[in-house]
Each structure stands twice: as C-alpha cells, then as structure tokens.
Scaffold this active site. Structure first.
Site, PDB file in Angstrom:
ATOM      1  CG  ASP A 110      -0.323   0.197   2.535  1.00  0.00           C
ATOM      2  OD1 ASP A 110       0.934   0.243   2.605  1.00  0.00           O
ATOM      3  OD2 ASP A 110      -1.044   0.318   3.543  1.00  0.00           O
ATOM      4  CG  HIS A 111      -0.671   4.741   1.648  1.00  0.00           C
ATOM      5  ND1 HIS A 111      -1.718   3.835   1.714  1.00  0.00           N
ATOM      6  CD2 HIS A 111      -0.641   5.363   2.850  1.00  0.00           C
ATOM      7  CE1 HIS A 111      -2.293   3.936   2.906  1.00  0.00           C
ATOM      8  NE2 HIS A 111      -1.658   4.852   3.619  1.00  0.00           N
TER       9      HIS A 111
ATOM     10  CB  CYS B 286       1.021  -2.395   4.734  1.00  0.00           C
ATOM     11  SG  CYS B 286       0.834  -3.478   6.153  1.00  0.00           S
TER      12      CYS B 286
ATOM     13  CB  THR C 222       2.102  -2.422  10.945  1.00  0.00           C
ATOM     14  OG1 THR C 222       0.931  -2.913  10.271  1.00  0.00           O
ATOM     15  CG2 THR C 222       1.802  -1.073  11.581  1.00  0.00           C
TER      16      THR C 222
ATOM     17  CB  ILE D 117      -0.263  -5.843  11.423  1.00  0.00           C
ATOM     18  CG1 ILE D 117       0.929  -5.868  12.380  1.00  0.00           C
ATOM     19  CG2 ILE D 117      -1.465  -6.529  12.067  1.00  0.00           C
ATOM     20  CD1 ILE D 117       0.755  -4.992  13.625  1.00  0.00           C
ATOM     21  N   GLY D 118      -1.605  -5.595   8.637  1.00  0.00           N
ATOM     22  CA  GLY D 118      -2.796  -5.678   7.785  1.00  0.00           C
ATOM     23  C   GLY D 118      -2.566  -6.593   6.601  1.00  0.00           C
ATOM     24  CG  MET D 119       0.259  -5.730   3.386  1.00  0.00           C
ATOM     25  SD  MET D 119      -0.776  -5.928   1.905  1.00  0.00           S
ATOM     26  CE  MET D 119      -0.134  -4.579   0.900  1.00  0.00           C
TER      27      MET D 119
ATOM     28  CG  HIS E 227      10.388 -24.542  11.927  1.00  0.00           C
ATOM     29  ND1 HIS E 227      10.337 -24.700  13.295  1.00  0.00           N
ATOM     30  CD2 HIS E 227      11.699 -24.691  11.599  1.00  0.00           C
ATOM     31  CE1 HIS E 227      11.543 -24.940  13.763  1.00  0.00           C
ATOM     32  NE2 HIS E 227      12.388 -24.924  12.751  1.00  0.00           N
TER      33      HIS E 227
ATOM     34  CG  HIS F  90       8.552 -28.604  10.422  1.00  0.00           C
ATOM     35  ND1 HIS F  90       8.126 -28.027  11.601  1.00  0.00           N
ATOM     36  CD2 HIS F  90       9.899 -28.722  10.517  1.00  0.00           C
ATOM     37  CE1 HIS F  90       9.169 -27.792  12.379  1.00  0.00           C
ATOM     38  NE2 HIS F  90      10.260 -28.212  11.743  1.00  0.00           N
TER      39      HIS F  90
HETATM   40  C1  RB5 Z   1      -1.852   2.728   6.535  1.00  0.00           C
HETATM   41  O1  RB5 Z   1      -1.901   3.929   7.234  1.00  0.00           O
HETATM   42  C2  RB5 Z   1      -1.576   1.573   7.478  1.00  0.00           C
HETATM   43  O2  RB5 Z   1      -2.692   1.333   8.265  1.00  0.00           O
HETATM   44  C3  RB5 Z   1      -1.187   0.334   6.700  1.00  0.00           C
HETATM   45  O3  RB5 Z   1      -0.060   0.606   5.936  1.00  0.00           O
HETATM   46  C4  RB5 Z   1      -0.839  -0.897   7.506  1.00  0.00           C
HETATM   47  O4  RB5 Z   1       0.083  -0.607   8.504  1.00  0.00           O
HETATM   48  C5  RB5 Z   1      -1.970  -1.678   8.003  1.00  0.00           C
HETATM   49  O5  RB5 Z   1      -1.827  -2.728   8.642  1.00  0.00           O
END
Ligand code: RB5
Length: 142
Positions: free
Chosen positions: A8-9, A65, A67, A69-71, A98, A134
């Site tokens: 993402d951005h 992304c 963090t 995390i979202g990805m 693993h 595994h």
């Molecule tokens: C975008 O601001 C941010 O939420 C995204 O890049 C990511 O960290 C989401 O998990």
C-alpha cells in the site's frame, strides 16, 4: 524464480527498493502495485499477490504496508497462503524451514531498508525443511 510483490502507500518506497534488490539478484518480479504513494487499501494488493501464487503465476510473494500486520491478516485469508510477518532474520529463516511460508510480509514503518533486504534474502534463500513433523503441522492449517 518468479516473485509477486505488492504494497500500500505505507510500503510503497520500501517495495521499490526491494524490487530493485530482487532484480539485481536475478529474480523475475511481478510488481502488483501500488504504483504511486497515494493512500490506498492494502487488502486489494494482498489479493493480487495471493491470486498470483494460487494461479501459479509466482512461486513466492512479498507484501509491505506500514506495519505488515494488515497485509499478513489479509493474505492469510486466502486458501493455500502461509503469510509470515517478519521483522528479524531468525523469523525469516524459521518461517521457511518450519512453516513453508509462501508470502513474506514486512512493515516499512517498523524496520529500515538494510534489515528488510537481509530478511528478504533469508526468506528467499532458505528452503523448507521437508521434515515430517512440519508437513504434518502445516496440513492441519485448514
Ligand atoms: C496505513 O496507514 C496503514 O494502516 C497500513 O499501511 C498498515 O500498517 C496496516 O496494517
């Protein structure tokens, strides 16, 4: 080996650096966007990369992304995807040995480009152990 990559951005700049690094190493890269660092929705790019893997267009994927995390959450919703969020080299090695991870996720707001390249190289260069235990554990994912 063909690698599908998306961001993402928040991950755009690091994605461009990882792409350069991968091409320098001789990998074929499918850049699935985003194409400009303008606010966008990371699940759209996670889907493009996981679709490539499930269609056999790419063997491995990388998603970035802010963090990571979202990805990783979005990628792991797709059947057949084992996405690993890694911000250290030990995890990048273990997730292949693993867990036979097929997608690497990183957060561009968490680590710098130097560590990101080391993590990327470790992920790409480490094979799955093929150990019976595994294989058995991975088969219990779904
Ligand atoms: C975008 O601001 C941010 O939420 C995204 O890049 C990511 O960290 C989401 O998990």
């Amino acid at each position: 080996m063909k690698i599908s990559i998306g961001s993402d951005h928040g991950g755009y700049q690091l994605k461009q650096m990882v792409i350069d690094h991968l091409r320098t190493r001789g990998f074929e890269v499918l850049d699935r966007g985003c194409d400009v660092p303008v606010s966008c929705d990371y699940p759209q790019y996670a889907k493009k990369v996981t679709d490539d893997i499930n269609a056999g267009e790419a063997e491995l994927g990388i998603l970035i992304c802010g963090t990571g995390i979202g990805m990783s959450m979005a990628a792991n919703k797709a059947a057949g995807i084992r996405a690993a969020l890694c911000h250290d080299v030990f995890s990048a090695k273990a997730c292949k040995e693993h867990n036979n991870a097929n997608v690497l996720c990183m957060g561009a707001r968490v680590i710098g480009p130097g560590l990101a390249m080391m993590i990327t190289d470790t992920f790409l260069d480490t094979p799955f152990s093929n150990d019976e235990r595994h294989i058995r554990r991975i088969s219990q994912f779904s």
